[in-house]
Write an enzyme that holds these catalytic residues in place. Structure first.
Site: not given
Ligand code: PLP
Length: 418
Positions: A274-277, A313, A345-346, A375
């Site tokens: 499950e790669p995101g970043r 971030r 304004c923070e 993100y």
């Molecule tokens: C956010 C998330 C990801 C992705 O994480 P990254 O660090 O962006 O790769 C994968 N799985 C789950 C369940 C998440 O909540």
């Protein structure tokens, strides 16, 4: 950042100058490099090509429909954490059999819709969720594929707010609940346990935690298999770190793939990741204009038109984003120390603290905030009644608006004017 480069004292993103892009779309704006995104997607596909793997992109990292379309068109699936994300994934062409649904608090409505869509797996994170889904499956008469996300109680070194693996975090089913969970499962024959999942957190730059996770999860899976469960896959989550700073070392996709494939192949199970970043962060930058400079006895403040509501971030995670400057005054400059701040304004509204930048930077100059593809836009808000930013896809010498800048009418569209 691969696709941002300096030519004759000017910054270019792919083949277009930042000056041109800023004129065309205004600032602040999010820009994404098509070439970089495609390259990252291909790196993932290639790294896992030798093993049966479903790559599920974590939609929350960056969720513009056009970016999703581009990612899914290469055969990648989706990791989702809300019904909104499931709808985005389906709308962008992701087949349901490549969608997994994670998250610690899925509502009955969300679960029902996920069941109706027939997705690959609903990743269960608690006993109460298992019971709720069990009842929904029973009422619908449908078989529902599930996985158990286990909280393996592993601490991976990263920022506290993005660590999800320890027993002190809310995520996953606790180890001590796994026995009760197995008993509960027997009460709901419509729930088909197909896999086990974990996700240790984000921006993890070492291998040990994921290897430990693989070992622990394998032990659990072996017990379930011995008990007669027909387990098909192991989902080892996302979390692969990237390099935000020049000297920051992160594992390569290839090495990460190698470590994960080793775990899955020892069990002879399909691998889900499950790669995101790691897939989108490097593909995006945030461009912003300098509004002015305030020099006081205590500090130099570089006030820009992007703020914490556009890129959370730094405020939320003390995150570092590299900043490049596109200067009008090209004459020799010296280093100076600045806090790069936005108009919100923070006190916490900053993009960088004590950053070395050229002392001849001036109002109207552009700054490019690097590594903002993950993100960034997906976390933005309307705080201070600031408009959500446009998103632009840059492909060679072509650019396309993929999200228009919000209008004030849109911003208050759902508010009731009594
Ligand atoms: C956010 C998330 C990801 C992705 O994480 P990254 O660090 O962006 O790769 C994968 N799985 C789950 C369940 C998440 O909540």
């Amino acid at each position: 950042m691969l696709n941002l480069n300096q030519r004759e004292n000017k910054l270019f993103f792919e083949e277009l100058s930042l000056e041109f892009l800023a004129q065309q779309y205004g600032t602040p704006s999010y820009l994404y490099s098509a070439a970089h995104l495609d390259k990252k997607v291909q790196s993932f596909v290639a790294a896992f090509a030798g093993y049966p793997t479903t790559i599920c992109y974590a939609v929350k990292a960056s969720s513009n429909l056009n970016l999703l379309k581009r990612i899914f068109s290469q055969g990648i699936g989706a990791d989702t954490v809300s019904l909104g994300e499931i709808k985005r994934a389906l709308k962008s062409g992701c087949p349901p059999e490549k969608i997994v649904f994670s998250g610690v608090g899925k509502s009955g409505k969300e679960l029902k819709e996920a069941v109706r869509a027939g997705i690959k797996s609903i990743n269960i994170e608690s006993l109460f969720e298992l019971e709720l889904l069990g009842q929904i499956a029973q009422n619908s008469g449908q078989k529902v594929a599930i996985a158990i996300r286990v909280n393996l109680d592993i601490e991976a070194p990263t920022h506290d707010k993005i660590a999800t693996g320890s027993a002190l975090t809310k995520f996953g089913v606790a180890l001590e609940d796994l026995d009760s969970l197995r008993d509960l499962l027997r009460r709901y024959p419509n729930l088909q346990l197909k896999g086990f999942a974990c996700h240790l957190g984000s921006q993890i730059k070492v291998f040990d935690p994921i290897k430990t996770a693989g070992r622990k999860l394998s032990e659990i899976i072996k017990k379930y298999i011995a008990d007669g469960f027909d387990i098909e896959f192991i989902d080892l989550g996302g979390g692969l770190g990237i390099s935000y700073q020049e000297n920051e070392k992160a594992p390569s996709i290839k090495d990460w793939a190698h470590a994960l494939i080793e775990v899955a192949s020892s069990l002879n199970l399909e691998l889900v990741i499950e790669p995101g970043r790691s897939l989108v962060a490097d593909a995006g930058i945030l461009i912003s204009s300098v509004l002015g400079i305030k020099k006081t006895k205590a500090k130099n403040f570089l006030v820009i038109d992007a703020a914490m509501n556009d890129l959370m971030r730094p405020t939320l995670y003390e995150a570092y984003h590299h900043i490049s400057c596109d200067l009008k005054d090209k004459h020799g400059s010296h280093d100076a120390l600045y806090d790069v701040v936005g108009p919100v304004c923070e006190t916490g509204d900053y993009i960088a603290i004590d950053r070395i930048l050229p002392d001849n930077i001036q109002a109207g100059d552009l700054v490019a905030i690097h590594t903002a593809g993950a993100y960034g836009a997906s976390m933005a808000s309307n705080y201070n009644s600031r408009l959500l930013l446009p998103e632009i896809l840059v492909d060679g010498d072509q650019s396309q608006l993929i999200r228009a800048r919000q209008t004030y009418e849109h911003m208050w569209a759902n508010e009731i004017d009594l």
